[in-house]
Design a protein around this motif. Structure first.
Motif, PDB file in Angstrom:
ATOM      1  N   VAL A 140      14.756  -0.985   0.295  1.00 37.79           N
ATOM      2  CA  VAL A 140      15.045   0.276  -0.350  1.00 37.79           C
ATOM      3  C   VAL A 140      14.208   0.976  -1.086  1.00 37.79           C
ATOM      4  CG1 VAL A 140      16.793   0.710  -2.336  1.00 37.79           C
ATOM      5  CG2 VAL A 140      17.504  -1.152  -0.543  1.00 37.79           C
ATOM      6  N   ALA A 141      13.278   0.430  -1.726  1.00 40.34           N
ATOM      7  CA  ALA A 141      12.381   1.309  -2.459  1.00 40.34           C
ATOM      8  C   ALA A 141      11.465   2.026  -1.271  1.00 40.34           C
ATOM      9  CB  ALA A 141      11.437   0.411  -3.026  1.00 40.34           C
ATOM     10  N   GLY A 142      11.264   1.516   0.009  1.00 40.91           N
ATOM     11  CA  GLY A 142      10.404   2.017   0.872  1.00 40.91           C
ATOM     12  C   GLY A 142      11.229   3.401   1.385  1.00 40.91           C
ATOM     13  N   VAL A 143      12.373   3.064   1.925  1.00 42.48           N
ATOM     14  CA  VAL A 143      13.029   4.358   2.032  1.00 42.48           C
ATOM     15  C   VAL A 143      12.966   5.328   1.316  1.00 42.48           C
ATOM     16  CG1 VAL A 143      15.586   5.406   2.614  1.00 42.48           C
ATOM     17  CG2 VAL A 143      14.991   3.189   3.269  1.00 42.48           C
ATOM     18  N   ILE A 144      12.933   5.246  -0.295  1.00 41.11           N
ATOM     19  CA  ILE A 144      12.947   6.438  -1.364  1.00 41.11           C
ATOM     20  C   ILE A 144      11.489   6.802  -1.610  1.00 41.11           C
ATOM     21  CG2 ILE A 144      13.655   6.842  -3.638  1.00 41.11           C
ATOM     22  CD1 ILE A 144      15.935   4.775  -3.448  1.00 41.11           C
ATOM     23  N   PHE A 145      10.574   5.888  -1.820  1.00 43.19           N
ATOM     24  CA  PHE A 145       9.416   6.013  -2.409  1.00 43.19           C
ATOM     25  C   PHE A 145       7.908   6.065  -1.626  1.00 43.19           C
ATOM     26  CE2 PHE A 145      12.203   4.468  -5.782  1.00 43.19           C
ATOM     27  CZ  PHE A 145      12.194   5.434  -6.499  1.00 43.19           C
ATOM     28  N   SER A 146       8.128   5.374  -0.346  1.00 43.00           N
ATOM     29  CA  SER A 146       7.047   5.138   0.234  1.00 43.00           C
ATOM     30  C   SER A 146       5.973   6.284   0.749  1.00 43.00           C
ATOM     31  CB  SER A 146       7.206   4.474   1.611  1.00 43.00           C
ATOM     32  OG  SER A 146       8.170   5.271   2.549  1.00 43.00           O
ATOM     33  N   PRO A 192       0.541  -1.294  -0.100  1.00 36.94           N
ATOM     34  CA  PRO A 192       0.039   0.068  -0.132  1.00 36.94           C
ATOM     35  C   PRO A 192       0.815   1.376   0.155  1.00 36.94           C
ATOM     36  CG  PRO A 192      -0.967  -1.695   1.621  1.00 36.94           C
ATOM     37  CD  PRO A 192       0.559  -2.242   1.072  1.00 36.94           C
ATOM     38  N   ALA A 193       2.100   1.448   0.631  1.00 38.02           N
ATOM     39  CA  ALA A 193       2.762   2.530   0.659  1.00 38.02           C
ATOM     40  C   ALA A 193       3.751   2.485  -0.625  1.00 38.02           C
ATOM     41  CB  ALA A 193       3.712   2.316   1.890  1.00 38.02           C
ATOM     42  N   LEU A 194       3.637   1.720  -1.286  1.00 37.12           N
ATOM     43  CA  LEU A 194       4.420   1.957  -2.788  1.00 37.12           C
ATOM     44  C   LEU A 194       3.412   1.780  -4.084  1.00 37.12           C
ATOM     45  CD1 LEU A 194       7.314  -0.531  -1.997  1.00 37.12           C
ATOM     46  CD2 LEU A 194       7.308   2.047  -1.944  1.00 37.12           C
ATOM     47  N   ALA A 195       2.171   1.613  -3.710  1.00 34.76           N
ATOM     48  CA  ALA A 195       1.241   1.276  -4.840  1.00 34.76           C
ATOM     49  C   ALA A 195       0.992   2.533  -5.595  1.00 34.76           C
ATOM     50  CB  ALA A 195      -0.395   0.918  -4.220  1.00 34.76           C
ATOM     51  N   LYS A 196       1.159   3.862  -5.077  1.00 32.64           N
ATOM     52  CA  LYS A 196       1.039   4.869  -5.891  1.00 32.64           C
ATOM     53  C   LYS A 196       2.383   5.483  -6.496  1.00 32.64           C
ATOM     54  CE  LYS A 196      -3.313   6.859  -3.295  1.00 32.64           C
ATOM     55  NZ  LYS A 196      -3.220   7.861  -2.540  1.00 32.64           N
ATOM     56  N   THR A 197       3.464   4.737  -6.444  1.00 30.87           N
ATOM     57  CA  THR A 197       4.863   5.048  -7.088  1.00 30.87           C
ATOM     58  C   THR A 197       4.520   5.216  -8.619  1.00 30.87           C
ATOM     59  OG1 THR A 197       5.851   3.953  -5.207  1.00 30.87           O
ATOM     60  CG2 THR A 197       7.104   4.435  -7.301  1.00 30.87           C
ATOM     61  N   ASP A 198       5.133   6.091  -9.281  1.00 31.67           N
ATOM     62  CA  ASP A 198       5.221   6.255 -10.637  1.00 31.67           C
ATOM     63  C   ASP A 198       6.364   5.357 -11.220  1.00 31.67           C
ATOM     64  OD1 ASP A 198       4.948   7.254 -13.277  1.00 31.67           O
ATOM     65  OD2 ASP A 198       6.613   8.349 -12.939  1.00 31.67           O
ATOM     66  N   VAL A 199       6.062   4.195 -11.774  1.00 26.96           N
ATOM     67  CA  VAL A 199       6.862   3.159 -12.365  1.00 26.96           C
ATOM     68  C   VAL A 199       7.180   3.324 -13.853  1.00 26.96           C
ATOM     69  CG1 VAL A 199       7.390   0.711 -12.696  1.00 26.96           C
ATOM     70  CG2 VAL A 199       6.019   1.654 -10.667  1.00 26.96           C
ATOM     71  N   ARG A 200       8.303   4.113 -14.241  1.00 23.10           N
ATOM     72  CA  ARG A 200       8.937   4.387 -15.434  1.00 23.10           C
ATOM     73  C   ARG A 200       9.076   3.031 -16.197  1.00 23.10           C
ATOM     74  NH1 ARG A 200      10.588   8.459 -18.425  1.00 23.10           N
ATOM     75  NH2 ARG A 200      12.002   8.016 -19.988  1.00 23.10           N
ATOM     76  N   PHE A 201       9.755   1.943 -15.476  1.00 23.78           N
ATOM     77  CA  PHE A 201      10.004   0.823 -16.148  1.00 23.78           C
ATOM     78  C   PHE A 201      10.542  -0.287 -15.140  1.00 23.78           C
ATOM     79  CE2 PHE A 201      13.361  -1.904 -17.942  1.00 23.78           C
ATOM     80  CZ  PHE A 201      12.623  -2.399 -19.294  1.00 23.78           C
ATOM     81  N   SER A 202       9.963  -1.504 -15.382  1.00 24.02           N
ATOM     82  CA  SER A 202      10.313  -2.665 -14.677  1.00 24.02           C
ATOM     83  C   SER A 202      10.841  -3.667 -15.480  1.00 24.02           C
ATOM     84  CB  SER A 202       9.067  -2.856 -13.797  1.00 24.02           C
ATOM     85  OG  SER A 202       9.219  -3.974 -12.919  1.00 24.02           O
TER      86      SER A 202
END
Length: 400
Positions: free
Chosen positions: A213-219, A180-190
């Motif tokens: 790692v992603a949570g530290v940056i994008f959450s 839920p804390a990452l669901a609104k992240t703008d994902v450019r490429f995966s």
């Protein structure tokens, strides 16, 4: 987000690039060059040891070849009749790295010699699998919410864009974007370099590191927030450290215009192709201003020597772990190549399959620097690498 055609072309490129699965037969390789040294591969069962470095690796029927830009796939095939399926895995300003298949694994040493004798070939190495070392660790010290101290030190106020317009690549073991804390992240490429699919979610039970790692940056959460939640994510799952897959991961980051590339890990031995592409990204990425490639210093409590690991690359931003007073943690690697010491204690972040967890170590410290750099660049996109480094040096002076 890339258009469908571009994504399709990248998919075709990646599927063709990785070639055959690793072979565990006895492969006769012998020696190869790495920087100014000649390294010897000594057979160790179905693995190899790199001479005096005591680094254990696996070898397959592939070579990593650096060639001048005038050398194409046809020219490579003409050098040796044993070469098959050459594919570009990183394009530098003046050279290209190729992944080259070999028809017979027992001919690797011969093909290396044939390639090295050609004037247009600058470097040849076997495609090696090292064990990458993620650099998080347990820390029982009290949780410290240090974000606001860092934002203040960098002059980032409430009006900061917090990463908007900045592309941050995370090369790790996958990111749980269903959190839920990452669901609104703008994902450019995966992308997943193992399954070769346009999805970089965690697969194995131990794939928890990239989500932290992603949570530290994008959450985005009521209880904790990332340092650059408005940045765009380039998520690349790279669970193993074949040289070819590492180069490919950096190439995908480059193709997707990564401004910041977070690498909260290091391998056992720095290989020249990895240093080459990091130096190229730092020199020519971000429209010539230099992409910020961030590596964790490591948690072994040792002094990093020249050419030791990725944390010894001068052009990278290398981050050690400090306590809340800015003093290096005892477990943190140190040395002249470490650019910053940033908080590496107990820190709340996202956990795989929902909820939160705690993160610490130089992996955390590197992620903090990546997030803060993204926030800096969203407010000041014209900053050069040296200007970013000068601003980030203030982080080591922050104390409680």
């Amino acid at each position: 987000m890339l258009c469908s055609l571009n994504r399709f072309l990248i998919l075709l490129f990646v599927v063709s690039a990785l070639g055959a699965s690793p072979l565990h037969a006895s492969v006769k390789v012998g020696e190869f060059k790495n920087f100014d040294a000649v390294l010897t591969l000594e057979e160790l069962g179905n693995q190899y040891q790199i001479g005096e470095h005591n680094t254990v690796v696996k070898v397959t029927n592939r070579l990593v070849v650096k060639a001048r830009r005038g050398i194409d796939a046809k020219a490579l095939i003409n050098i040796s009749p044993h070469i098959i399926n050459p594919v570009t895995i990183f394009e530098m300003q003046y050279s290209k790295y190729w992944l080259v298949g070999i028809s017979d694994v027992n001919l690797l040493g011969i093909v290396i010699t044939e390639l090295e004798s050609h004037a247009g070939i600058e470097l040849v190495q076997p495609d090696l699998l090292q064990i990458s070392r993620k650099t998080s660790r347990a820390d029982i010290s009290r949780e410290k919410k240090i974000d606001e101290h860092y934002f203040s030190a960098l002059g980032l106020g409430a009006e900061s864009a917090r990463g908007r317009g900045v592309n941050v690549a995370v090369i790790d073991d996958g990111v749980d974007l269903a959190h839920p804390a990452l669901a609104k992240t703008d994902v450019r490429f995966s992308y997943d370099t193992e399954s070769r699919s346009l999805m970089a979610k965690p697969v194995l039970i131990e794939d928890t590191h990239g989500t932290k790692v992603a949570g530290v940056i994008f959450s985005r959460s009521d209880t904790f927030s990332g340092l650059a939640p408005n940045a765009s994510l380039i998520s690349i799952r790279q669970p193993s450290s074949w040289t070819s897959e590492t180069l490919l991961s950096f190439y995908l980051a480059k193709l997707n215009n990564a401004d910041v590339i977070n690498c909260s890990w290091h391998t056992q031995l720095l290989l020249e192709p990895i240093a080459d592409v990091v130096n190229d990204l730092a020199a020519f990425g971000r429209q010539g201003r230099g992409a910020v490639v961030v590596f964790a210093a490591g948690n072994d409590g040792v002094v990093i020597g020249p050419g030791m690991t990725e944390a010894s690359i001068d052009s990278a931003f290398v981050v050690g772990a400090s306590d809340i007073y800015g003093r290096p943690k005892k477990f943190s690697n140190t040395g002249k190549s470490v650019d910053f010491y940033v908080y590496g204690g107990r820190y709340k972040t996202t956990a795989v399959e929902g909820g939160d967890t705690y993160f610490s170590g130089t992996s955390l410290s590197a992620a903090i620097v990546s997030g803060l750099t993204a926030s800096l660049l969203s407010d000041n996109p014209e900053l050069s690498l040296s200007q970013i480094s000068k601003k980030l040096s203030a982080l080591s002076k922050v104390n409680d």
